[in-house]
Design a protein around this motif. Structure first.
Motif, PDB file in Angstrom:
ATOM      1  N   GLY A 104       0.817  -1.211   0.000  1.00  0.00           N
ATOM      2  CA  GLY A 104       0.000   0.000   0.000  1.00  0.00           C
ATOM      3  C   GLY A 104       0.848   1.258   0.000  1.00  0.00           C
ATOM      4  O   GLY A 104       0.523   2.245  -0.674  1.00  0.00           O
ATOM      5  N   SER A 105       1.943   1.230   0.733  1.00  0.00           N
ATOM      6  CA  SER A 105       2.840   2.381   0.795  1.00  0.00           C
ATOM      7  C   SER A 105       3.491   2.640  -0.555  1.00  0.00           C
ATOM      8  O   SER A 105       3.606   3.787  -1.007  1.00  0.00           O
ATOM      9  CB  SER A 105       3.920   2.145   1.852  1.00  0.00           C
ATOM     10  OG  SER A 105       3.337   1.863   3.104  1.00  0.00           O
ATOM     11  N   LEU A 106       3.925   1.580  -1.218  1.00  0.00           N
ATOM     12  CA  LEU A 106       4.565   1.730  -2.523  1.00  0.00           C
ATOM     13  C   LEU A 106       3.558   2.181  -3.578  1.00  0.00           C
ATOM     14  O   LEU A 106       3.888   2.959  -4.477  1.00  0.00           O
ATOM     15  CB  LEU A 106       5.219   0.416  -2.935  1.00  0.00           C
ATOM     16  CG  LEU A 106       6.339  -0.079  -2.008  1.00  0.00           C
ATOM     17  CD1 LEU A 106       6.903  -1.409  -2.505  1.00  0.00           C
ATOM     18  CD2 LEU A 106       7.458   0.948  -1.894  1.00  0.00           C
ATOM     19  N   ARG A 107       2.321   1.720  -3.437  1.00  0.00           N
ATOM     20  CA  ARG A 107       1.279   2.161  -4.366  1.00  0.00           C
ATOM     21  C   ARG A 107       1.020   3.660  -4.181  1.00  0.00           C
ATOM     22  O   ARG A 107       0.879   4.404  -5.167  1.00  0.00           O
ATOM     23  CB  ARG A 107      -0.005   1.369  -4.127  1.00  0.00           C
ATOM     24  CG  ARG A 107      -1.066   1.560  -5.199  1.00  0.00           C
ATOM     25  CD  ARG A 107      -2.218   0.593  -5.015  1.00  0.00           C
ATOM     26  NE  ARG A 107      -1.789  -0.781  -5.212  1.00  0.00           N
ATOM     27  CZ  ARG A 107      -1.690  -1.685  -4.256  1.00  0.00           C
ATOM     28  NH1 ARG A 107      -1.991  -1.364  -3.010  1.00  0.00           N
ATOM     29  NH2 ARG A 107      -1.297  -2.914  -4.520  1.00  0.00           N
ATOM     30  N   GLY A 108       0.993   4.106  -2.930  1.00  0.00           N
ATOM     31  CA  GLY A 108       0.845   5.537  -2.671  1.00  0.00           C
ATOM     32  C   GLY A 108       2.018   6.327  -3.218  1.00  0.00           C
ATOM     33  O   GLY A 108       1.858   7.422  -3.766  1.00  0.00           O
ATOM     34  N   ILE A 120      11.519   6.837  -4.114  1.00  0.00           N
ATOM     35  CA  ILE A 120      12.315   5.618  -4.033  1.00  0.00           C
ATOM     36  C   ILE A 120      11.711   4.749  -2.927  1.00  0.00           C
ATOM     37  O   ILE A 120      11.631   5.171  -1.771  1.00  0.00           O
ATOM     38  CB  ILE A 120      13.793   5.921  -3.692  1.00  0.00           C
ATOM     39  CG1 ILE A 120      14.371   6.974  -4.642  1.00  0.00           C
ATOM     40  CG2 ILE A 120      14.603   4.625  -3.713  1.00  0.00           C
ATOM     41  CD1 ILE A 120      14.488   6.535  -6.079  1.00  0.00           C
ATOM     42  N   GLY A 121      11.262   3.565  -3.283  1.00  0.00           N
ATOM     43  CA  GLY A 121      10.631   2.678  -2.313  1.00  0.00           C
ATOM     44  C   GLY A 121      11.609   1.664  -1.751  1.00  0.00           C
ATOM     45  O   GLY A 121      12.466   1.146  -2.467  1.00  0.00           O
ATOM     46  N   ILE A 122      11.472   1.395  -0.454  1.00  0.00           N
ATOM     47  CA  ILE A 122      12.221   0.327   0.202  1.00  0.00           C
ATOM     48  C   ILE A 122      11.199  -0.651   0.769  1.00  0.00           C
ATOM     49  O   ILE A 122      10.365  -0.271   1.594  1.00  0.00           O
ATOM     50  CB  ILE A 122      13.123   0.869   1.318  1.00  0.00           C
ATOM     51  CG1 ILE A 122      14.211   1.780   0.734  1.00  0.00           C
ATOM     52  CG2 ILE A 122      13.760  -0.274   2.106  1.00  0.00           C
ATOM     53  CD1 ILE A 122      15.143   2.382   1.781  1.00  0.00           C
ATOM     54  N   PRO A 123      11.216  -1.918   0.325  1.00  0.00           N
ATOM     55  CA  PRO A 123      10.193  -2.884   0.757  1.00  0.00           C
ATOM     56  C   PRO A 123      10.390  -3.306   2.209  1.00  0.00           C
ATOM     57  O   PRO A 123      11.419  -3.868   2.570  1.00  0.00           O
ATOM     58  CB  PRO A 123      10.408  -4.062  -0.193  1.00  0.00           C
ATOM     59  CG  PRO A 123      11.859  -3.980  -0.564  1.00  0.00           C
ATOM     60  CD  PRO A 123      12.198  -2.517  -0.592  1.00  0.00           C
ATOM     61  N   ASN A 280      11.585   7.104  -9.414  1.00  0.00           N
ATOM     62  CA  ASN A 280      10.356   6.339  -9.184  1.00  0.00           C
ATOM     63  C   ASN A 280      10.589   4.835  -9.324  1.00  0.00           C
ATOM     64  O   ASN A 280       9.999   4.153 -10.164  1.00  0.00           O
ATOM     65  CB  ASN A 280       9.245   6.816 -10.126  1.00  0.00           C
ATOM     66  CG  ASN A 280       8.907   8.275  -9.890  1.00  0.00           C
ATOM     67  OD1 ASN A 280       8.848   8.733  -8.742  1.00  0.00           O
ATOM     68  ND2 ASN A 280       8.699   9.019 -10.956  1.00  0.00           N
ATOM     69  N   ILE A 281      11.455   4.348  -8.444  1.00  0.00           N
ATOM     70  CA  ILE A 281      11.803   2.923  -8.459  1.00  0.00           C
ATOM     71  C   ILE A 281      11.710   2.358  -7.039  1.00  0.00           C
ATOM     72  O   ILE A 281      11.628   3.091  -6.047  1.00  0.00           O
ATOM     73  CB  ILE A 281      13.227   2.693  -9.018  1.00  0.00           C
ATOM     74  CG1 ILE A 281      14.290   3.504  -8.235  1.00  0.00           C
ATOM     75  CG2 ILE A 281      13.286   3.051 -10.486  1.00  0.00           C
ATOM     76  CD1 ILE A 281      14.980   2.777  -7.141  1.00  0.00           C
ATOM     77  N   MET A 282      11.695   1.031  -6.949  1.00  0.00           N
ATOM     78  CA  MET A 282      11.826   0.338  -5.668  1.00  0.00           C
ATOM     79  C   MET A 282      13.179  -0.337  -5.621  1.00  0.00           C
ATOM     80  O   MET A 282      13.663  -0.868  -6.629  1.00  0.00           O
ATOM     81  CB  MET A 282      10.727  -0.705  -5.497  1.00  0.00           C
ATOM     82  CG  MET A 282      10.802  -1.474  -4.164  1.00  0.00           C
ATOM     83  SD  MET A 282       9.727  -2.938  -4.110  1.00  0.00           S
ATOM     84  CE  MET A 282      10.653  -4.088  -5.156  1.00  0.00           C
ATOM     85  N   VAL A 293      13.842  -1.407  -9.475  1.00  0.00           N
ATOM     86  CA  VAL A 293      12.702  -1.910 -10.240  1.00  0.00           C
ATOM     87  C   VAL A 293      11.673  -0.784 -10.329  1.00  0.00           C
ATOM     88  O   VAL A 293      11.324  -0.184  -9.311  1.00  0.00           O
ATOM     89  CB  VAL A 293      12.063  -3.137  -9.557  1.00  0.00           C
ATOM     90  CG1 VAL A 293      10.856  -3.623 -10.354  1.00  0.00           C
ATOM     91  CG2 VAL A 293      13.083  -4.256  -9.400  1.00  0.00           C
ATOM     92  N   PRO A 294      11.175  -0.466 -11.511  1.00  0.00           N
ATOM     93  CA  PRO A 294      10.178   0.599 -11.634  1.00  0.00           C
ATOM     94  C   PRO A 294       8.965   0.358 -10.736  1.00  0.00           C
ATOM     95  O   PRO A 294       8.433  -0.757 -10.686  1.00  0.00           O
ATOM     96  CB  PRO A 294       9.790   0.564 -13.122  1.00  0.00           C
ATOM     97  CG  PRO A 294      10.971  -0.055 -13.807  1.00  0.00           C
ATOM     98  CD  PRO A 294      11.534  -1.041 -12.830  1.00  0.00           C
ATOM     99  N   LEU A 295       8.540   1.394 -10.029  1.00  0.00           N
ATOM    100  CA  LEU A 295       7.376   1.255  -9.148  1.00  0.00           C
ATOM    101  C   LEU A 295       6.141   0.793  -9.910  1.00  0.00           C
ATOM    102  O   LEU A 295       5.302   0.070  -9.368  1.00  0.00           O
ATOM    103  CB  LEU A 295       7.085   2.587  -8.447  1.00  0.00           C
ATOM    104  CG  LEU A 295       7.969   2.938  -7.251  1.00  0.00           C
ATOM    105  CD1 LEU A 295       7.674   4.357  -6.778  1.00  0.00           C
ATOM    106  CD2 LEU A 295       7.765   1.945  -6.112  1.00  0.00           C
TER     107      LEU A 295
END
Length: 318
Positions: A104-108, A120-123, A280-282, A293-295
């Protein structure tokens, strides 16, 4: 000078603090300014920002939870909410936002990236349900569940009981599968495989016939109402059946070395990717490599557990 904002969002996961520490210190190493945003997207929209220094992230690598705190925000998922968040970042000249959280956070974050912010997302989620990567917090959650299984097995053996241990995981059976295999459970019930109560009771009866004193069943939450399951198994087997729901004990606690190292590598890579111009990647871990990896690909993907593990559990529990 580039500026980096950092927030944690959604459910907490052990190792988030290690990731925060890595992001802040790597940003400072690259002569960037780092800002902590408290209470996730809610704090972002409210302008709850604090500048962060080397000292502000001292002595947190071993701590569970998140020093920035977290929340879930319905308002942020509206257009007005995201525009408010963007405005708060732009008002401070913050061009980059590192989001540490789950699906949900990465989708936001992906939606916020459409408004011009580099995300930049960190899982980080104990569910381990994000595609292309392992997630921070999963290893700690599994080891917490495993410790509980070991303790409950002693009691189950002493009293000759069946124990159903319910673990977290929402719609993903990763924790149940990993903890069940590592803990030698007789049966593992996960959402990805249809529940077969005939098979469960057959294994229990086979064990009883060869003198086995106990049985451990690992249940992923949401697969089957746990109290109903206990009643049904007791009715079918005639054996005293008890329930233990681990709940939120799996979220907190000191992160394992695996989670600390992964969080440190991912946090450092998040800033390195900003320096390299990635947008805009993770940050994903693939074997020994850390990859961007592209979000857009992340939010469209669906992760399923390695079901070969289920076959391992089935054969080894005979």
């Amino acid at each position: 000078m580039q500026k980096v904002g950092i927030l944690t969002s959604g459910g907490d996961a052990s190792g988030m603090n290690a990731a925060i520490r890595a992001v802040v210190r790597t940003a400072l190493y690259h002569q960037m300014e780092a800002y902590g945003i408290h209470l996730g997207f809610e704090g972002l929209m409210a302008g709850n920002f604090d500048p962060m220094s080397r000292g502000s992230v001292a002595d947190i690598i071993h701590r569970g939870g998140t020093i920035l705190q977290t929340s879930r925000s319905q308002i942020f998922m509206t257009g007005n909410g995201r525009e408010k968040a963007r405005d708060e970042l732009q008002k401070r000249g913050i061009q980059n936002l590192v989001i540490i959280g789950g699906n949900g956070s990465l989708r936001g974050g992906y939606e916020l990236g459409k408004l011009g912010i580099n995300v930049i997302g960190i899982p980080a989620t104990i569910d381990n349900d994000i595609v292309y990567t392992r997630s921070i917090g999963f290893d700690t959650a599994v080891n917490t569940a495993l410790e509980a299984i070991n303790r409950i097995r002693d009691t189950a053996t002493s009293h000759g009981r069946i124990f159903i241990i319910e673990v977290m995981g929402r719609h993903c059976g990763e924790i149940a599968l990993a903890a069940g295999v590592a803990g030698g459970a007789e049966s593992i019930l996960i959402p990805e495989i249809e529940t077969d109560l005939d098979e469960v009771t057959r294994k229990i009866k086979q064990g009883t016939q060869r003198g086995k004193l106990h049985s451990i069943i690992i249940l992923a939450e949401g697969v089957y109402p746990v109290m109903e399951l206990a009643q049904e198994i007791e009715k079918r087997t005639g054996k005293d059946t008890r329930v233990s729901i681990l709940g939120h004990t799996q979220r907190g606690g000191t992160p394992t070395a695996v989670d600390r190292i992964m969080a440190s590598r991912m946090g450092m890579a998040a800033v390195d990717f900003i320096v390299e111009g990635k947008r805009n990647i993770m940050v994903a871990e693939e074997g020994d490599r850390i990859l961007p990896v592209p979000l857009q690909e992340v939010i469209r993907g669906t992760r399923t557990p390695e079901l070969a593990m289920f076959e391992i559990a089935r054969i080894l529990s005979i």
